[in-house]
Design a protein around this motif. Sequence first.
Motif, PDB file in Angstrom:
ATOM      1  N   LEU A   1       8.280   6.394   9.156  1.00 32.19           N
ATOM      2  CA  LEU A   1       8.059   6.985   7.847  1.00 32.19           C
ATOM      3  C   LEU A   1       8.376   8.597   7.948  1.00 32.19           C
ATOM      4  N   LEU A   2       8.712   9.305   8.984  1.00 30.31           N
ATOM      5  CA  LEU A   2       8.988  10.632   9.133  1.00 30.31           C
ATOM      6  C   LEU A   2      10.498  10.931   9.312  1.00 30.31           C
ATOM      7  N   ALA A   3      11.243   9.782   9.079  1.00 28.48           N
ATOM      8  CA  ALA A   3      12.620   9.885   8.945  1.00 28.48           C
ATOM      9  C   ALA A   3      13.263  10.620   7.726  1.00 28.48           C
ATOM     10  N   ASP A   4      13.983  11.600   7.873  1.00 29.05           N
ATOM     11  CA  ASP A   4      14.564  12.333   6.725  1.00 29.05           C
ATOM     12  C   ASP A   4      13.638  12.981   6.006  1.00 29.05           C
ATOM     13  N   ARG A   5      12.661  13.613   6.592  1.00 24.68           N
ATOM     14  CA  ARG A   5      11.254  14.283   5.754  1.00 24.68           C
ATOM     15  C   ARG A   5      11.425  15.704   5.973  1.00 24.68           C
ATOM     16  N   PRO A   6      12.187  16.430   5.658  1.00 21.46           N
ATOM     17  CA  PRO A   6      12.159  18.056   6.025  1.00 21.46           C
ATOM     18  C   PRO A   6      11.003  18.688   5.541  1.00 21.46           C
ATOM     19  N   LEU A   7      10.845  19.948   6.085  1.00 19.64           N
ATOM     20  CA  LEU A   7      10.105  20.796   5.437  1.00 19.64           C
ATOM     21  C   LEU A   7      10.386  21.139   4.025  1.00 19.64           C
ATOM     22  N   VAL A   8       9.473  21.723   3.178  1.00 16.76           N
ATOM     23  CA  VAL A   8       9.577  22.177   1.919  1.00 16.76           C
ATOM     24  C   VAL A   8       9.917  23.659   1.851  1.00 16.76           C
ATOM     25  N   ASP A   9      10.897  24.025   1.652  1.00 13.34           N
ATOM     26  CA  ASP A   9      10.824  25.487   1.758  1.00 13.34           C
ATOM     27  C   ASP A   9      10.310  26.373   2.981  1.00 13.34           C
ATOM     28  N   GLY A  10      10.535  25.626   3.983  1.00 16.96           N
ATOM     29  CA  GLY A  10       9.898  26.063   5.469  1.00 16.96           C
ATOM     30  C   GLY A  10       8.336  25.673   5.601  1.00 16.96           C
ATOM     31  N   GLU A  11       7.882  25.095   4.500  1.00 18.24           N
ATOM     32  CA  GLU A  11       6.485  24.919   4.282  1.00 18.24           C
ATOM     33  C   GLU A  11       6.114  23.402   4.749  1.00 18.24           C
ATOM     34  N   PRO A  12       4.923  23.077   5.424  1.00 15.03           N
ATOM     35  CA  PRO A  12       4.515  21.634   5.597  1.00 15.03           C
ATOM     36  C   PRO A  12       4.444  20.886   4.315  1.00 15.03           C
TER      37      PRO A  12
ATOM     38  N   ASP B   1       7.324   9.864  -4.830  1.00 13.69           N
ATOM     39  CA  ASP B   1       7.026  11.243  -5.530  1.00 13.69           C
ATOM     40  C   ASP B   1       7.800  12.250  -5.034  1.00 13.69           C
ATOM     41  N   ALA B   2       7.822  13.299  -5.607  1.00 15.75           N
ATOM     42  CA  ALA B   2       8.414  14.531  -5.215  1.00 15.75           C
ATOM     43  C   ALA B   2       7.402  14.934  -4.055  1.00 15.75           C
ATOM     44  N   PRO B   3       7.974  15.600  -2.723  1.00 14.70           N
ATOM     45  CA  PRO B   3       7.092  16.204  -1.734  1.00 14.70           C
ATOM     46  C   PRO B   3       6.320  17.402  -2.275  1.00 14.70           C
ATOM     47  N   THR B   4       5.114  17.409  -1.686  1.00 16.83           N
ATOM     48  CA  THR B   4       4.245  18.482  -2.043  1.00 16.83           C
ATOM     49  C   THR B   4       3.630  19.376  -0.900  1.00 16.83           C
ATOM     50  N   THR B   5       3.681  20.691  -1.153  1.00 13.86           N
ATOM     51  CA  THR B   5       2.846  21.514  -0.046  1.00 13.86           C
ATOM     52  C   THR B   5       1.443  21.608  -0.483  1.00 13.86           C
TER      53      THR B   5
ATOM     54  N   GLY C   1       3.738  16.830   2.150  1.00 16.38           N
ATOM     55  CA  GLY C   1       3.335  15.547   2.183  1.00 16.38           C
ATOM     56  C   GLY C   1       4.237  14.807   1.370  1.00 16.38           C
ATOM     57  N   TYR C   2       4.862  13.614   1.948  1.00 15.32           N
ATOM     58  CA  TYR C   2       5.657  12.821   0.903  1.00 15.32           C
ATOM     59  C   TYR C   2       4.681  11.397   0.799  1.00 15.32           C
ATOM     60  N   VAL C   3       4.776  10.778  -0.637  1.00 19.20           N
ATOM     61  CA  VAL C   3       3.891   9.793  -0.894  1.00 19.20           C
ATOM     62  C   VAL C   3       5.004   8.841  -1.394  1.00 19.20           C
TER      63      VAL C   3
ATOM     64  N   PRO D   1       0.849  -1.148   0.147  1.00 17.09           N
ATOM     65  CA  PRO D   1       0.044  -0.194   0.042  1.00 17.09           C
ATOM     66  C   PRO D   1       0.732   1.314   0.165  1.00 17.09           C
ATOM     67  N   ARG D   2       0.178   2.218  -0.375  1.00 11.98           N
ATOM     68  CA  ARG D   2       0.999   3.545  -0.479  1.00 11.98           C
ATOM     69  C   ARG D   2       1.224   4.349   1.223  1.00 11.98           C
ATOM     70  N   GLU D   3       2.196   4.872   1.147  1.00 14.48           N
ATOM     71  CA  GLU D   3       2.869   5.309   2.633  1.00 14.48           C
ATOM     72  C   GLU D   3       2.922   6.807   2.581  1.00 14.48           C
ATOM     73  N   VAL D   4       2.192   7.325   3.266  1.00 12.61           N
ATOM     74  CA  VAL D   4       2.369   9.071   3.499  1.00 12.61           C
ATOM     75  C   VAL D   4       2.957   9.558   4.825  1.00 12.61           C
ATOM     76  N   ALA D   5       3.797  10.420   4.397  1.00 16.70           N
ATOM     77  CA  ALA D   5       4.272  11.164   5.639  1.00 16.70           C
ATOM     78  C   ALA D   5       3.869  12.418   5.465  1.00 16.70           C
ATOM     79  N   VAL D   6       3.395  13.315   6.488  1.00 19.52           N
ATOM     80  CA  VAL D   6       2.963  14.588   6.632  1.00 19.52           C
ATOM     81  C   VAL D   6       3.911  15.329   7.588  1.00 19.52           C
ATOM     82  N   VAL D   7       4.691  16.204   7.140  1.00 19.26           N
ATOM     83  CA  VAL D   7       5.579  16.835   8.122  1.00 19.26           C
ATOM     84  C   VAL D   7       5.426  18.313   8.411  1.00 19.26           C
ATOM     85  N   GLY D   8       5.081  19.032   9.354  1.00 19.08           N
ATOM     86  CA  GLY D   8       5.029  20.371   9.664  1.00 19.08           C
ATOM     87  C   GLY D   8       5.670  20.767  10.976  1.00 19.08           C
TER      88      GLY D   8
END
Length: 676
Positions: free
Chosen positions: A639-650, A661-665, A652-654, A595-602
């Motif tokens: 799943l949150l390991a090595d998952r930084p914010l993107v340009d300081g924004e929350p 995929d590339a992370p998206t805000t 999602g990594y899929v 299944p798909r794995e999603v990490a949301v960081v903020g």
Amino acid sequence: MNRLAHETSPYLLQHADNPVDWWPWSAEAFEAARETNRPVLLSVGYSSCHWCHVMATESFEDQATADYLNEHFVTIKVDREERPDVDAVYMEAVQAATGQGGWPMTVFLTPDAEPFYFGTYFPPDPRHGMPSFRQVLEGVRHAWSERNDEVTEVAGKIVRDLSQREIGYRTAQVPGEEELAQGLLGLTREYDPQRGGFGGAPKFPPSMVLEFLLRHHARTGAEGALQMARDTCERMARGGIYDQLGGGFARYSVDRDWIVPHFEKMLYDNALLCRVYAHLWRATGSEIARRVALETADFMVGELRTAEGGFASALDADSDDGTGRHVEGAYYVWTPRQLADALGPEDAELAARYFGVTEEGTFEHGQSVLQLPQQDGVFDADRIAAVRERLLRVRGERPAPGRDDKVVAAWNGLAVAALAETGAYFDRPDLVEAAVGAADLLVRLHLDEHGRLTRTSRDGRAGANAGVLEDYADVAEGFLALASVTGEGVWLEFAGLLLGHVLTRFTDPESGALYDTAADAERLIRRPQDPTDNAAPSGWTAAAGALLGYAAHTGSEAHRAAAEKALGVVKALGPRVPRFIGWGLAAAEALLDGPREVAVVGPSLDDPATRTLHRTALLGTAPGVVVAVGTPEGDEFPLLADRPLVDGEPAGYVCRNFTCDAPTTDPERLRAALNG
């Protein structure tokens, strides 16, 4: 009072003042049978079982019957919900011998617990071709005393035959597209296009199959799968099987049209259906699905939650009809006259049209079960809401059905998952809090220091019976859902603890097959093992689904491999009997999708943008998607390991199948990545 007075099961306590000298299931009972050379009468039932109550009144409360039983038998009473292993083993024997089964289950055993004569309900007098209970007792006593060697030989042969039924599971392979497509085709053939659901009367809510259909549509876009799920859910929601005033579902419908239910309301049905309707809303935006999911959740919290924070097992079908007689459905049914007394003539006429109440009645004695029949015309929503509220208030003054308030670990795990997700989808933090409360109780009271589960508790007191496979699997499933919703990694850890026991104590190390009892559990005449769903998901496939979800969260190859081996049974059974392995088919959909794995960081879980991404992830329809949410520094979820914010924004990594995929805000891009 007999020996049942010291038990925690409400069902057993209902029999504590019988003149029958009942034993609970115990080694001491069988020792007493050996010492006195008497056969054992095993009577199995459950608290909300209508015919169990009938047989108790007719036979077990009758002094003459009790005297005969006490003189010639050792009598054992079992709550099937406390001891599903005992129930499963002897029900298999009953079905093999008679071609049918049900409760109350009546089995006669040797002092070595080997069965030799079977039945279900026996009346006090001969009727409809059935012998009376007394005739059965006399026949068994005579056979035991006059033909003991023959009886013992028959019992031994039955046990040998049962032992040869173990599932051959040496070359299990993972199910693929072909098996799932064949499963869907088989369901299509059995589908009732006029009424929804599958097969004829009696008709049961196909909760596990509906979950498969929704997941199959999400993965493949198959409109036929979604149509069957949507239409079945709408027909049930409009029928009498659904409580149109108080929410929640009855156990099943006695007819094909979902009109007249068997009125008991079970926690497992309502937990499973609450989640299904929430998932249907997630897939379609259906307003009726939203309403039913929330009303069913509110029913569970309002009527089944115990003082300790867990959820009671069931509400009875029977209640006092106002004359002192306990009658099935008395709490729920209405006549036109009762509507008029409650509402006055104008609103009573409206209610009768809206809810399908007629002079002839849809139930018994001119009474009607409330439903929402399809009809022309538009009703005033505010007026209907006021009518419903007044009827609910009047119904609340009737004698209420009894409640079986024991807490069953497995069913509470199902409720935790349903309430956590429903609360998250519809911004109902009170429902999430109720899920956390039940999960806390399971950890505090049902889980020992070694991570072993106790099956039941009541009034804050743990029962004596060990958890079975479905307890470990369903509680793990609930904890995984709670981890995704709350962002609290401790629930993932607890799920891992339980699934560790699944791997070491319930799984055959060579074949990957699963057993319903642990390797170190009490030995019965055979070790129960059943991969097919019954009223709730089978422990086997529930464990496969939870193992798969945990593996997606953690990257554990051992859990992934165990899930794949366990799902081999779906390859064998999915194309042949899809109605009875729906949960396995649903888990297989998750396997095929990833299944798909999603990490949301903020920056924090309270940050509005983080919350939006988190909710978007939870609303993803991809089968079995797992979600972790936290801060970049957090270590609660792998799943949150090595998952930084993107340009300081929350962000999602899929990821899926070792590709990310590339992370998206952007919530819309995240939604697109998770919608099948």
